[in-house]
Design a protein around this motif. Sequence first.
Motif, PDB file in Angstrom:
ATOM      1  N   GLU A  44      42.279  48.834  26.972  1.00 10.96           N
ATOM      2  CA  GLU A  44      41.647  47.794  27.768  1.00 10.96           C
ATOM      3  C   GLU A  44      41.418  48.299  29.193  1.00 10.96           C
ATOM      4  OE1 GLU A  44      43.537  43.860  25.504  1.00 10.96           O
ATOM      5  OE2 GLU A  44      43.980  44.235  27.630  1.00 10.96           O
ATOM      6  N   ARG A  45      40.473  47.671  29.862  1.00 12.51           N
ATOM      7  CA  ARG A  45      40.228  48.014  31.261  1.00 12.51           C
ATOM      8  C   ARG A  45      41.430  47.564  32.087  1.00 12.51           C
ATOM      9  NH1 ARG A  45      34.315  46.826  33.683  1.00 12.51           N
ATOM     10  NH2 ARG A  45      33.896  47.876  31.693  1.00 12.51           N
ATOM     11  N   GLU A  46      41.890  48.442  32.978  1.00 13.30           N
ATOM     12  CA  GLU A  46      43.068  48.118  33.777  1.00 13.30           C
ATOM     13  C   GLU A  46      42.780  48.291  35.265  1.00 13.30           C
ATOM     14  OE1 GLU A  46      46.388  50.737  33.233  1.00 13.30           O
ATOM     15  OE2 GLU A  46      45.191  52.561  33.404  1.00 13.30           O
ATOM     16  N   LEU A  47      43.457  47.466  36.055  1.00  6.38           N
ATOM     17  CA  LEU A  47      43.327  47.551  37.504  1.00  6.38           C
ATOM     18  C   LEU A  47      44.095  48.762  38.000  1.00  6.38           C
ATOM     19  CD1 LEU A  47      42.453  46.296  40.221  1.00  6.38           C
ATOM     20  CD2 LEU A  47      44.570  44.966  40.159  1.00  6.38           C
ATOM     21  N   VAL A  48      43.428  49.573  38.801  1.00  4.86           N
ATOM     22  CA  VAL A  48      44.044  50.773  39.358  1.00  4.86           C
ATOM     23  C   VAL A  48      44.477  50.547  40.798  1.00  4.86           C
ATOM     24  CG1 VAL A  48      43.653  53.192  39.997  1.00  4.86           C
ATOM     25  CG2 VAL A  48      42.714  52.288  37.847  1.00  4.86           C
ATOM     26  N   ALA A  49      43.574  49.973  41.602  1.00  5.37           N
ATOM     27  CA  ALA A  49      43.872  49.795  43.028  1.00  5.37           C
ATOM     28  C   ALA A  49      43.061  48.641  43.580  1.00  5.37           C
ATOM     29  CB  ALA A  49      43.558  51.073  43.809  1.00  5.37           C
ATOM     30  N   HIS A  50      43.622  47.983  44.580  1.00  4.60           N
ATOM     31  CA  HIS A  50      43.017  46.806  45.185  1.00  4.60           C
ATOM     32  C   HIS A  50      43.152  46.904  46.693  1.00  4.60           C
ATOM     33  CE1 HIS A  50      42.538  42.388  45.967  1.00  4.60           C
ATOM     34  NE2 HIS A  50      43.405  42.662  46.925  1.00  4.60           N
ATOM     35  N   ILE A  51      42.099  46.504  47.406  1.00  6.64           N
ATOM     36  CA  ILE A  51      42.184  46.389  48.852  1.00  6.64           C
ATOM     37  C   ILE A  51      41.551  45.075  49.264  1.00  6.64           C
ATOM     38  CG2 ILE A  51      40.063  47.737  49.237  1.00  6.64           C
ATOM     39  CD1 ILE A  51      41.447  48.796  51.824  1.00  6.64           C
ATOM     40  N   SER A  52      42.278  44.321  50.088  1.00  8.25           N
ATOM     41  CA  SER A  52      41.758  43.041  50.556  1.00  8.25           C
ATOM     42  C   SER A  52      40.875  43.249  51.777  1.00  8.25           C
ATOM     43  CB  SER A  52      42.917  42.117  50.904  1.00  8.25           C
ATOM     44  OG  SER A  52      43.564  42.572  52.083  1.00  8.25           O
ATOM     45  N   ARG A  53      40.189  42.182  52.183  1.00 10.04           N
ATOM     46  CA  ARG A  53      39.340  42.264  53.366  1.00 10.04           C
ATOM     47  C   ARG A  53      40.160  42.643  54.593  1.00 10.04           C
ATOM     48  NH1 ARG A  53      34.303  40.661  54.816  1.00 10.04           N
ATOM     49  NH2 ARG A  53      33.975  40.120  57.004  1.00 10.04           N
ATOM     50  N   GLY A  54      41.414  42.194  54.594  1.00 12.42           N
ATOM     51  CA  GLY A  54      42.288  42.486  55.721  1.00 12.42           C
ATOM     52  C   GLY A  54      42.925  43.863  55.674  1.00 12.42           C
ATOM     53  N   GLY A  55      42.704  44.579  54.579  1.00 18.66           N
ATOM     54  CA  GLY A  55      43.216  45.944  54.488  1.00 18.66           C
ATOM     55  C   GLY A  55      44.485  46.114  53.684  1.00 18.66           C
ATOM     56  N   SER A  56      45.021  45.037  53.130  1.00 17.66           N
ATOM     57  CA  SER A  56      46.216  45.152  52.288  1.00 17.66           C
ATOM     58  C   SER A  56      45.857  45.823  50.981  1.00 17.66           C
ATOM     59  CB  SER A  56      46.800  43.766  52.013  1.00 17.66           C
ATOM     60  OG  SER A  56      47.196  43.136  53.209  1.00 17.66           O
ATOM     61  N   THR A  57      46.730  46.705  50.516  1.00 18.86           N
ATOM     62  CA  THR A  57      46.452  47.461  49.292  1.00 18.86           C
ATOM     63  C   THR A  57      47.542  47.243  48.253  1.00 18.86           C
ATOM     64  OG1 THR A  57      47.560  49.417  50.196  1.00 18.86           O
ATOM     65  CG2 THR A  57      45.182  49.245  50.526  1.00 18.86           C
ATOM     66  N   ASN A  58      47.142  47.369  46.992  1.00 19.44           N
ATOM     67  CA  ASN A  58      48.068  47.335  45.864  1.00 19.44           C
ATOM     68  C   ASN A  58      47.613  48.369  44.850  1.00 19.44           C
ATOM     69  OD1 ASN A  58      50.056  45.025  46.219  1.00 19.44           O
ATOM     70  ND2 ASN A  58      48.122  43.997  46.608  1.00 19.44           N
ATOM     71  N   TYR A  59      48.579  48.955  44.147  1.00 21.38           N
ATOM     72  CA  TYR A  59      48.267  50.009  43.181  1.00 21.38           C
ATOM     73  C   TYR A  59      49.012  49.770  41.869  1.00 21.38           C
ATOM     74  CZ  TYR A  59      46.611  52.513  47.304  1.00 21.38           C
ATOM     75  OH  TYR A  59      45.948  52.873  48.433  1.00 21.38           O
ATOM     76  N   ALA A  60      48.413  50.242  40.786  1.00 21.04           N
ATOM     77  CA  ALA A  60      49.125  50.289  39.518  1.00 21.04           C
ATOM     78  C   ALA A  60      50.293  51.254  39.670  1.00 21.04           C
ATOM     79  CB  ALA A  60      48.196  50.753  38.410  1.00 21.04           C
ATOM     80  N   ASP A  61      51.389  50.962  39.001  1.00 23.28           N
ATOM     81  CA  ASP A  61      52.575  51.821  39.112  1.00 23.28           C
ATOM     82  C   ASP A  61      52.259  53.270  38.729  1.00 23.28           C
ATOM     83  OD1 ASP A  61      54.999  49.311  37.993  1.00 23.28           O
ATOM     84  OD2 ASP A  61      54.140  49.734  39.970  1.00 23.28           O
ATOM     85  N   SER A  62      51.361  53.436  37.774  1.00 13.82           N
ATOM     86  CA  SER A  62      51.053  54.772  37.265  1.00 13.82           C
ATOM     87  C   SER A  62      50.339  55.657  38.277  1.00 13.82           C
ATOM     88  CB  SER A  62      50.205  54.668  35.999  1.00 13.82           C
ATOM     89  OG  SER A  62      49.006  53.968  36.265  1.00 13.82           O
TER      90      SER A  62
END
Length: 121
Positions: A44-62
Amino acid sequence: QVQLVESGGGLVQPGGSLRLSCAASGRISSINDMEWYRQAPGNERELVAHISRGGSTNYADSVKGRFTISGDNAKRAVNLQMNRLKPEDTAVYYCKMRVMRVGILRFDDYWGQGTQVTVSS
């Protein structure tokens, strides 16, 4: 209409690096979240990385510690720097942006066409 165009995929050896870029065009008044996803064959398609308008980031553990997402709202662009690549990173990578179009008072999600990343010796 809004279009997202990705670039930067290709073939790289394990341990190597690639930089993906995604640029949006069209009648855009605002961009909120920017994300990178990937989909490997049979998965399945998976989320790798995210950045908000304010610059906050999140990443997949992998990918934590190896990938870095950066966004530029003024340029309507998002990048993904991928270091220390592994064979399991092989996938089609897609960018996604949450966009408000001119004259439309809501955010909609738009996707790029995908770019192939292959990590192999």
